[in-house]
Scaffold this motif. Structure first.
Motif, PDB file in Angstrom:
ATOM      1  N   HIS A  69       0.965  -1.042   0.181  1.00 49.90           N
ATOM      2  CA  HIS A  69       0.450   0.139   0.492  1.00 49.90           C
ATOM      3  C   HIS A  69       0.614   1.030  -0.164  1.00 49.90           C
ATOM      4  O   HIS A  69       0.441   2.380  -1.072  1.00 49.90           O
ATOM      5  CB  HIS A  69      -1.204  -0.157   1.017  1.00 49.90           C
ATOM      6  CG  HIS A  69      -0.627   0.184   3.168  1.00 49.90           C
ATOM      7  ND1 HIS A  69       0.684  -1.089   3.457  1.00 49.90           N
ATOM      8  CD2 HIS A  69      -0.671   1.737   3.128  1.00 49.90           C
ATOM      9  CE1 HIS A  69       0.854  -0.579   4.177  1.00 49.90           C
ATOM     10  NE2 HIS A  69       0.261   0.977   4.467  1.00 49.90           N
ATOM     11  N   ALA A 102      -4.441  -0.144   6.747  1.00 53.19           N
ATOM     12  CA  ALA A 102      -5.801  -0.025   7.032  1.00 53.19           C
ATOM     13  C   ALA A 102      -6.969  -0.662   6.756  1.00 53.19           C
ATOM     14  O   ALA A 102      -6.025  -1.159   5.604  1.00 53.19           O
ATOM     15  CB  ALA A 102      -6.493   1.321   7.648  1.00 53.19           C
ATOM     16  N   PRO A 103      -7.918  -1.712   7.189  1.00 53.02           N
ATOM     17  CA  PRO A 103      -8.620  -2.602   7.104  1.00 53.02           C
ATOM     18  C   PRO A 103      -9.391  -1.946   5.706  1.00 53.02           C
ATOM     19  O   PRO A 103      -9.728  -2.507   4.708  1.00 53.02           O
ATOM     20  CB  PRO A 103      -9.756  -2.838   8.737  1.00 53.02           C
ATOM     21  CG  PRO A 103      -8.889  -2.160   9.436  1.00 53.02           C
ATOM     22  CD  PRO A 103      -7.898  -1.191   9.063  1.00 53.02           C
ATOM     23  N   ASP A 104      -9.497  -0.041   5.718  1.00 55.00           N
ATOM     24  CA  ASP A 104     -10.265   0.421   4.516  1.00 55.00           C
ATOM     25  C   ASP A 104      -9.434   0.265   2.946  1.00 55.00           C
ATOM     26  O   ASP A 104      -9.975   0.606   2.018  1.00 55.00           O
ATOM     27  CB  ASP A 104     -11.299   1.321   4.887  1.00 55.00           C
ATOM     28  CG  ASP A 104     -10.295   2.040   5.570  1.00 55.00           C
ATOM     29  OD1 ASP A 104      -9.272   1.895   5.473  1.00 55.00           O
ATOM     30  OD2 ASP A 104     -10.504   3.442   5.297  1.00 55.00           O
ATOM     31  N   ILE A 105      -7.951  -0.008   3.618  1.00 53.91           N
ATOM     32  CA  ILE A 105      -7.361   0.447   2.180  1.00 53.91           C
ATOM     33  C   ILE A 105      -7.173  -1.174   1.096  1.00 53.91           C
ATOM     34  O   ILE A 105      -6.933  -2.097   1.741  1.00 53.91           O
ATOM     35  CB  ILE A 105      -6.080   0.176   2.731  1.00 53.91           C
ATOM     36  CG1 ILE A 105      -5.822   1.211   3.660  1.00 53.91           C
ATOM     37  CG2 ILE A 105      -4.824   0.739   1.059  1.00 53.91           C
ATOM     38  CD1 ILE A 105      -4.165   1.713   3.582  1.00 53.91           C
ATOM     39  N   PRO A 106      -7.931  -0.445   0.177  1.00 55.56           N
ATOM     40  CA  PRO A 106      -7.708  -2.713  -0.896  1.00 55.56           C
ATOM     41  C   PRO A 106      -7.124  -2.610  -1.187  1.00 55.56           C
ATOM     42  O   PRO A 106      -5.526  -2.340  -0.744  1.00 55.56           O
ATOM     43  CB  PRO A 106      -8.543  -1.265  -2.372  1.00 55.56           C
ATOM     44  CG  PRO A 106      -9.169  -0.732  -2.437  1.00 55.56           C
ATOM     45  CD  PRO A 106      -8.478   0.721  -0.603  1.00 55.56           C
TER      46      PRO A 106
END
Length: 506
Positions: A452, A494-498
């Motif tokens: 990421h 973070a959990p919301d990062i694809p």
């Protein structure tokens, strides 16, 4: 740096025929091989290129100062329109096994060898990657996209900072030239350097030609394996020399695999044509550093069968070495001699792996009974999907802040059981307690090139802003020293990062 208005490069290209490397260019040793080994072919220059980044450390190895990196001549060379003095660029031919299947003839499908430089740190080959079609392009366009070029550029710095043998990147040049992949993208070229770019696949290509195989062997021995030569230089014992070379390559490759495993690094496409004869990490495509640990982690979504999963890498390397050994039979090497040269792989790998794991655990040595502790460690991380990098890094702090380490695991009781076992073993170790934490932090990085983070730098560069590349290059040069203002670079995504999907097209 932000993208400037790019000036025409015609005049710069003319000057780049020798201005930068007039004193250090030393021809092209690979071109001294028979003409069947390569094709002279010019790169396809980028249109209106801009220098996204230049690596000052690698530049120093070549004898270049900061001013040289900002010169039009340097940009022209790295964009494909410049030349090293007296050298005609070339692309080499090789073959190989891809995903375990013989693929036949391959070659530098989008790479151009510009020649050799004799710098303060020795001799280096200079190669452009993503610089246009060659006769070995297999219907490809020969260009690389900015996305994959940023990934390779950053990866070589990340591996170098970790102390893992690798090719190096000198410069990243981009342009607005359109390239079609799954979606329209833009072109870029990476200038990379290494003592040699020869692969296992070069030897596989000549597995049925004793004359060319002997020429390749002599070249490799002369360029970096003189200690493997058996017999006088004018009358070498080629079968014995080839077996000595195989023995050395086997040991280098085994040590490299241990380093990959201990860094949580997955190459993603360990074809024989992507294996360096020097034992370097070569060709960064669908690679990845693990976040949440899974022993069978697959970083390449093209690898549907998991051939190149993390836990398979050492076995694949050994398989690839066997293919290299088979190609040397044409020189008269006997099967028993080749098997003897391959035999050190397992012991060399285990020695390097155990010694490295002991250092990461803060132990002064590795004892046979530590195998259970190590196996339990991987089982814990796998079951809990704990972050690979932070699990090792925070282990150094468990005497003062055990909770931060325990917080990485969903089952705190299971983690505590392993920690108790670890503390019992550590109490038996003669390593001075006072220096243990610092010693562990010198081998357990805080920062790795998480996918990421690379993606963030890519997206900024696609908008003409290379500051993210510059920051990561600086950070990854020393991934062990904590920087208070860089806490976000040490965190898992973070959990919301694809999830960033990488494939062979990456």
């Amino acid at each position: 740096m932000n993208r400037p208005d790019a000036p025409p490069l015609a005049a710069a290209a003319d000057n780049a025929q020798g201005a930068l490397f007039a004193q250090s260019a030393s021809g092209c040793a690979f071109a001294n091989l028979p003409a069947s080994f390569y094709t002279h072919v010019a790169p396809r220059p980028l249109t209106a290129p801009w220098l996204a980044h230049a690596n000052p450390v690698v530049a120093q190895w070549l004898g270049l100062d900061a001013a040289a990196l900002q010169s039009p001549e340097f940009l022209a060379l790295c964009a494909g329109s410049g030349r090293l003095p007296g050298v005609e660029p070339l692309a080499s031919v090789y073959s190989g096994h891809q995903f375990g299947v013989w693929a036949g003839q391959l070659g530098d499908g989008r790479a151009h060898l510009l020649g050799d430089i004799q710098g303060p740190q020795g001799r280096w080959e200079i190669q452009l990657k993503g610089s246009g079609r060659t006769p070995y392009s297999r219907m490809g366009d020969g260009w690389a996209v900015l996305r994959s070029s940023v990934r390779e550029y950053l990866a070589s710095q990340a591996m170098s900072g970790l102390g893992i043998p690798t090719t190096h990147a000198l410069a990243l040049v981009a342009s607005a030239d359109p390239v079609i992949r799954e979606t329209p993208e833009t072109a870029a070229v990476v200038t990379r350097v290494a003592p040699s770019f020869i692969r296992f696949g070069h030897f596989e290509h000549w597995a049925r030609s004793a004359t060319e195989q002997a020429a390749l062997l002599d070249h490799v021995i002369a360029q970096g394996f003189q200690d493997c030569r058996v017999g006088p230089g004018d009358r070498p014992d080629r079968p014995a020399t080839a077996c000595q070379l195989l023995d050395e390559v086997t040991r280098r490759t085994a040590r490299l695999m241990a380093q990959w495993q201990l860094a949580g690094f997955c190459h993603g496409v360990m074809n024989t044509d992507n294996m360096s004869i020097l034992g370097l990490t070569l060709d960064y495509g669908p690679y990845g550093f693990m976040d949440a640990f899974q022993a069978n982690h697959i970083c390449n979504h093209s690898d549907t069968l998991g051939r190149y999963a993390w836990n398979a890498q050492p076995a694949v390397a050994q398989w690839n070495l066997t293919r290299l050994a088979e190609s040397l039979m044409v020189l008269g090497c006997s099967v028993p001699d080749l098997e003897a040269a391959l035999a050190p792989f397992e012991s060399t790998f285990l020695q390097a792996y155990h010694a490295g794991l002991a250092r990461k655990f803060g132990l002064s040595d590795w004892r046979p009974e530590d195998a259970g502790l190590g196996d339990a460690w991987w089982a814990l991380l796998h079951a809990q999907r704990a972050d690979f990098t932070l699990a090792f890094r925070r282990l150094a702090d468990v005497d003062t802040d055990a909770q931060s380490w325990l917080d990485l695991f969903t089952d705190a009781q299971a983690a505590q059981q392993w920690l108790d076992r670890y503390r019992t073993r550590r109490a038996q170790d003669p390593h001075p307690q006072a220096g243990r934490q610092a010693a562990m932090n010198r081998v357990n990085p805080l920062y790795v090139l998480r996918n990421h983070l690379a993606q963030q730098a890519i997206e900024a560069a696609q908008q003409g802003d290379a500051s993210g590349i510059d920051h990561l290059m600086d950070l990854l040069q020393d991934p062990f020293t904590e920087r208070p203002d860089c806490a976000q670079y040490a965190r898992p995504p973070a959990p919301d990062i694809p999830v960033v999907a990488v494939s062979c097209s990456s």
